[in-house]
Design a protein around this motif. Sequence first.
Motif, mmCIF file in Angstrom:
data_model
loop_
_atom_site.group_PDB
_atom_site.id
_atom_site.type_symbol
_atom_site.label_atom_id
_atom_site.label_comp_id
_atom_site.label_asym_id
_atom_site.label_seq_id
_atom_site.Cartn_x
_atom_site.Cartn_y
_atom_site.Cartn_z
ATOM 1 N N ALA A 188 0.829 -1.204 0.000
ATOM 2 C CA ALA A 188 0.000 0.000 0.000
ATOM 3 C C ALA A 188 0.866 1.259 0.000
ATOM 4 C CB ALA A 188 -0.930 -0.009 1.213
ATOM 5 N N ALA A 236 2.358 1.728 -3.442
ATOM 6 C CA ALA A 236 1.333 2.231 -4.362
ATOM 7 C C ALA A 236 1.132 3.728 -4.175
ATOM 8 C CB ALA A 236 0.019 1.476 -4.140
ATOM 9 N N MET A 237 1.155 4.192 -2.927
ATOM 10 C CA MET A 237 1.006 5.622 -2.649
ATOM 11 C C MET A 237 2.145 6.425 -3.262
ATOM 12 S SD MET A 237 -0.145 5.287 1.353
ATOM 13 C CE MET A 237 -0.006 7.038 1.697
ATOM 14 N N SER A 239 2.273 5.816 -7.624
ATOM 15 C CA SER A 239 1.090 6.034 -8.460
ATOM 16 C C SER A 239 0.995 7.476 -8.944
ATOM 17 C CB SER A 239 -0.182 5.669 -7.698
ATOM 18 O OG SER A 239 -0.373 6.567 -6.616
ATOM 19 N N ASN A 290 -1.038 9.552 -7.991
ATOM 20 C CA ASN A 290 -2.463 9.864 -8.088
ATOM 21 C C ASN A 290 -3.006 10.019 -6.675
ATOM 22 O OD1 ASN A 290 -5.435 9.125 -8.090
ATOM 23 N ND2 ASN A 290 -5.064 9.192 -10.303
ATOM 24 N N TRP A 304 -5.978 9.927 -5.449
ATOM 25 C CA TRP A 304 -7.015 8.993 -5.023
ATOM 26 C C TRP A 304 -6.419 7.631 -4.681
ATOM 27 C CZ3 TRP A 304 -11.152 11.360 -3.644
ATOM 28 C CH2 TRP A 304 -11.514 12.537 -4.285
ATOM 29 N N VAL A 305 -5.381 7.223 -5.393
ATOM 30 C CA VAL A 305 -4.667 5.994 -5.039
ATOM 31 C C VAL A 305 -3.970 6.179 -3.690
ATOM 32 C CG1 VAL A 305 -2.816 4.413 -5.707
ATOM 33 C CG2 VAL A 305 -4.374 5.307 -7.445
ATOM 34 N N CYS A 306 -3.430 7.378 -3.466
ATOM 35 C CA CYS A 306 -2.799 7.674 -2.179
ATOM 36 C C CYS A 306 -3.804 7.580 -1.044
ATOM 37 C CB CYS A 306 -2.175 9.070 -2.204
ATOM 38 S SG CYS A 306 -0.654 9.199 -3.152
ATOM 39 N N TYR A 307 -4.967 8.135 -1.258
ATOM 40 C CA TYR A 307 -6.012 8.080 -0.236
ATOM 41 C C TYR A 307 -6.405 6.626 0.065
ATOM 42 C CZ TYR A 307 -6.939 13.139 -0.364
ATOM 43 O OH TYR A 307 -6.854 14.517 -0.248
ATOM 44 N N CYS A 308 -6.650 5.844 -0.995
ATOM 45 C CA CYS A 308 -7.055 4.438 -0.795
ATOM 46 C C CYS A 308 -5.941 3.635 -0.127
ATOM 47 C CB CYS A 308 -7.419 3.808 -2.132
ATOM 48 S SG CYS A 308 -8.927 4.478 -2.891
ATOM 49 N N GLY A 309 -4.696 3.878 -0.548
ATOM 50 C CA GLY A 309 -3.572 3.170 0.056
ATOM 51 C C GLY A 309 -3.447 3.468 1.539
#
Length: 491
Positions: A357, A360-361, A364, A366, A368-373
Amino acid sequence: MKMETLKRWMRDWKYPTSLLCIYGFCSTVKPLEPFLIPFLTGPDKNLTMEQVTSQIFPVWTYSYLTVLVPVFLLTDWLRYKPIVVFQCVALFITTAMLLWCNGVPEMQAVQFTYGVVTSCDVAYFTYLYSIVDLKHYLKATSYCRTAQLLGYLTGSVLGQILVSLELMSYNHILVFTLVLTGIALSTSVLLPMPKTSMFFHKKRSASDGEGHAGTEEDVQSNGQKDGAELDGSKPQQQMQEDSSDCDNSSSKTGGCGDVLLRLWRDFLQCFSSRTLLIWSAWWALATCGYNQTVNYVQSLWEHVEPSSNFTVYNGGVEALSNLFGAAAAYGIGFSSADWSRWGEVTLGTLSALEGGALFAMVFSANIWVCYCGYIIFKSLYMLLITIAMYQIAAGLNMERYALVFGANTFCALVLQTIITSVVVDSSGLGLDIVTQFTIYGTYFSIIALIFFLSGLHTTMCRKPEKETQRENPEETFKVEDDAQIIIGTKF
């Protein structure tokens, strides 16, 4: 008649529990916290990202480590309530300085006072256990922890609404926070003063015993009856004798030397267990990485998507991560998995997901990917720390629980201080935020590899459960109630 009813209610366990719930809620509602980086780097404070990340934020880690041990001892010596009040005063000063002060030195002072605030967290639940009877521990812990979680959740949601809809400026949000802190301070002053404490104030008269919370001896007795002996521990009878010897010695003199000697003996006894060492090692390593990630994740978000050209949703992300994390921690209590056998493999596997995770942050680019990660990372940590607390709680009474958990936290802070001074601090390498999070992802990957391999070795070498029961027919475990209490104090 009404006056007598009021006095009776004030002597009941519900009175201090209610006050602690109010205190816990008001002191944890911090609407500005998810937006601290935009506030400091924006027109209000006009600081640069390098100043905030490399010069200001590291001060919190250093101050937390410096005052943790003195506060731990003072909390017991002063019998908890003064430290609860002092924590709220320090929180009020921190918020006021954040509102009215400017410049790097002033913000460093803010981080120092906030380090004092976090080091005083130990007083919250230790006060509760000193004033509430043992049979009410579970309910009281549940109520107080729920109040804190609601406070964090309310603060994140409220901050997101106020910022997104532009209902309040950052300065006005801080004024609102000061009002809530003032309410918490007033509540802390009304808390009744405990007559005993765990180490320094143990002796009680017969009159004090009526209607008072369970003493240390009550807690130890309960832990010795219900607790499970971890691998490598002393026999239960020997544990009782050692505890009794220490209690008698402390009761005779009550001096600081006796207390420190008793702490050292309990420390050596607890960490003679291989099982406890393994779970405590993961606790310290993972908490270090978790604190670093949570402390600097807003800097990464600001790098990926500057708040000047994007409507930030930091508050909503924090709210979701707290909600999912709490749900994961609560849901694991209904699992029937054999954590003594599969726990290390689980630690390794899910720690690998945490590292993934973080990677990915970083890569990416991005938001939104940072938020989800971040949501995935925080939820997994809360899930795993709950399992670790359960396993440690299985073989510890309440006194040793406080000692071991405090030692684990201290070790995590030592590691965090080393990483901060080398990686983050401007006097060290002062690496950029992307490189920092790459290191954190690698850090969790190494943790995953170590515990996964250790778990495979443990699983392959472990005897089948039925065979173990045939060899040890009298060895039983009754830890569910104690473990629920412990888990409730953290999440």
